[in-house]
Design a protein around this motif. Structure first.
Motif, short mmCIF file in Angstrom:
data_model
loop_
_atom_site.label_atom_id
_atom_site.label_comp_id
_atom_site.label_asym_id
_atom_site.label_seq_id
_atom_site.Cartn_x
_atom_site.Cartn_y
_atom_site.Cartn_z
N MET A 253 0.84 -1.18 0.00
CA MET A 253 0.00 0.00 0.00
C MET A 253 0.88 1.24 0.00
SD MET A 253 -2.98 -0.28 2.54
CE MET A 253 -4.08 -1.50 2.86
N ILE A 254 0.97 1.85 -1.13
CA ILE A 254 1.83 3.02 -1.26
C ILE A 254 1.20 4.24 -0.60
CG2 ILE A 254 2.99 4.47 -2.98
CD1 ILE A 254 4.04 1.61 -2.82
N GLN A 255 -0.10 4.26 -0.39
CA GLN A 255 -0.74 5.44 0.17
C GLN A 255 -0.59 5.56 1.69
OE1 GLN A 255 -2.42 2.94 -1.23
NE2 GLN A 255 -4.18 2.37 -0.03
N ARG A 256 0.00 4.58 2.34
CA ARG A 256 0.20 4.69 3.78
C ARG A 256 1.20 5.80 4.06
NH1 ARG A 256 1.77 -1.21 5.19
NH2 ARG A 256 3.16 -0.02 6.49
N ILE A 257 1.01 6.48 5.17
CA ILE A 257 1.85 7.64 5.51
C ILE A 257 3.31 7.23 5.69
CG2 ILE A 257 1.34 7.53 7.98
CD1 ILE A 257 1.79 10.75 5.98
N GLN A 258 3.55 6.03 6.25
CA GLN A 258 4.93 5.63 6.45
C GLN A 258 5.64 5.35 5.12
OE1 GLN A 258 2.33 4.19 7.98
NE2 GLN A 258 2.55 2.01 8.15
N SER A 259 4.90 4.98 4.10
CA SER A 259 5.52 4.79 2.79
C SER A 259 6.01 6.11 2.22
CB SER A 259 4.53 4.15 1.82
OG SER A 259 4.13 2.89 2.28
N ILE A 260 5.21 7.14 2.39
CA ILE A 260 5.60 8.47 1.92
C ILE A 260 6.80 8.98 2.72
CG2 ILE A 260 4.82 10.86 1.72
CD1 ILE A 260 1.97 9.67 1.29
N ILE A 261 6.78 8.75 4.02
CA ILE A 261 7.88 9.21 4.87
C ILE A 261 9.17 8.45 4.54
CG2 ILE A 261 8.68 9.28 7.26
CD1 ILE A 261 5.75 9.74 8.05
N LEU A 262 9.06 7.16 4.29
CA LEU A 262 10.25 6.37 3.93
C LEU A 262 10.79 6.81 2.57
CD1 LEU A 262 9.16 2.84 5.16
CD2 LEU A 262 11.05 4.21 6.03
N SER B 179 12.08 -1.13 2.07
CA SER B 179 11.08 -1.40 3.10
C SER B 179 9.69 -0.90 2.72
CB SER B 179 11.52 -0.80 4.43
OG SER B 179 11.51 0.60 4.36
N ILE B 180 9.60 0.02 1.77
CA ILE B 180 8.28 0.48 1.32
C ILE B 180 7.49 -0.69 0.75
CG2 ILE B 180 7.09 1.89 -0.41
CD1 ILE B 180 9.31 3.96 -0.06
N PHE B 181 8.16 -1.56 0.03
CA PHE B 181 7.48 -2.65 -0.66
C PHE B 181 7.31 -3.90 0.21
CE2 PHE B 181 9.52 0.04 -3.82
CZ PHE B 181 8.40 0.43 -4.52
N LEU B 182 7.62 -3.79 1.48
CA LEU B 182 7.43 -4.90 2.41
C LEU B 182 6.18 -4.71 3.27
CD1 LEU B 182 11.12 -5.33 3.61
CD2 LEU B 182 9.91 -6.71 1.93
N TYR B 183 5.19 -3.99 2.74
CA TYR B 183 4.02 -3.66 3.55
C TYR B 183 3.17 -4.88 3.89
CZ TYR B 183 1.78 -3.72 -1.03
OH TYR B 183 1.34 -4.08 -2.26
N ASN B 184 3.32 -5.98 3.16
CA ASN B 184 2.54 -7.19 3.47
C ASN B 184 3.02 -7.86 4.74
OD1 ASN B 184 0.83 -7.03 1.28
ND2 ASN B 184 2.27 -8.11 -0.06
N ASN B 185 4.29 -7.74 5.03
CA ASN B 185 4.87 -8.36 6.22
C ASN B 185 5.39 -7.23 7.12
OD1 ASN B 185 6.11 -9.93 8.10
ND2 ASN B 185 7.35 -11.10 6.65
N GLN C 70 9.12 -5.62 7.81
CA GLN C 70 9.30 -4.21 7.45
C GLN C 70 9.86 -3.42 8.63
OE1 GLN C 70 5.71 -1.94 6.73
NE2 GLN C 70 6.75 -0.68 5.20
N LEU C 71 9.37 -3.71 9.82
CA LEU C 71 9.87 -3.03 11.01
C LEU C 71 11.35 -3.37 11.24
CD1 LEU C 71 9.01 -1.25 13.42
CD2 LEU C 71 8.57 -3.37 14.66
N ARG C 72 11.74 -4.63 11.02
CA ARG C 72 13.15 -5.01 11.17
C ARG C 72 14.04 -4.30 10.16
NH1 ARG C 72 12.16 -10.84 10.83
NH2 ARG C 72 10.70 -11.10 12.51
N VAL C 73 13.57 -4.20 8.92
CA VAL C 73 14.36 -3.54 7.88
C VAL C 73 14.50 -2.05 8.20
CG1 VAL C 73 14.40 -2.90 5.43
CG2 VAL C 73 13.85 -5.23 6.09
N VAL C 74 13.43 -1.43 8.68
CA VAL C 74 13.50 -0.01 9.04
C VAL C 74 14.42 0.19 10.24
CG1 VAL C 74 12.13 1.92 9.94
CG2 VAL C 74 11.29 0.59 8.02
N THR C 75 14.44 -0.73 11.18
CA THR C 75 15.35 -0.63 12.31
C THR C 75 16.81 -0.76 11.85
OG1 THR C 75 13.66 -1.58 13.75
CG2 THR C 75 15.91 -1.59 14.57
#
Length: 135
Positions: free
Chosen positions: A1-10, A55-61, A65-70
């Motif tokens: 989901m590209i429209q999530r705010i965290q995707s835009i921030i990332l 990590s933007i494209f890991l929204y299904n898991n 995604q949280l681990r990759v962002v960390t």
């Protein structure tokens, strides 16, 4: 989901980390007599820029995604450390280092954006857990 705010921030974090390559701070790192500094700074910046994009494209898991962002946060902290070391090795602080200060500011802004995206991902995980409890 590209429209999530965290995707835009990332994505903004990716842009800010990538823009450091076109800054005077990176030019000073590359022209440093100790070539390992420039190479290590370039590799760290590349990882710090690409991990938020991946990590933007890991929204299904979300947990992964949280681990990759960390991991991205730790990489950005390392890049900020290298940037601060390069900045302080230029000698003195003042108005003549304006371009280099902008590069350091870009690194700090990218770090803060990634922290905010991590918080939003955690909020999503908690929301999904609370919805599972209701069902």
């Amino acid at each position: 989901m590209i429209q999530r705010i965290q995707s835009i921030i990332l994505f903004l974090s990716f842009l800010l980390n990538g823009s450091v390559f076109f800054n005077a701070l990176y030019e000073h790192a590359v022209t440093d007599p100790g070539s390992w500094i420039g190479i290590t700074f370039a590799v760290t910046l590349t990882l710090a820029a690409l991990l938020p994009l991946v990590s933007i494209f890991l929204y299904n898991n979300r947990q992964f995604q949280l681990r990759v962002v960390t991991i991205s946060l730790w990489t950005e902290i390392l890049a900020l450390g290298f940037g601060t070391g390069i900045y302080s090795s230029l000698g003195g602080f003042g108005s003549f280092l304006w371009d280099e200060s902008i590069g350091l500011g870009l690194l700090i802004a990218a770090l803060l954006l990634t922290l905010f995206a991590r918080k939003k991902i955690k909020d999503d995980i908690e929301l999904v857990k609370s919805m599972d409890r209701i069902r």
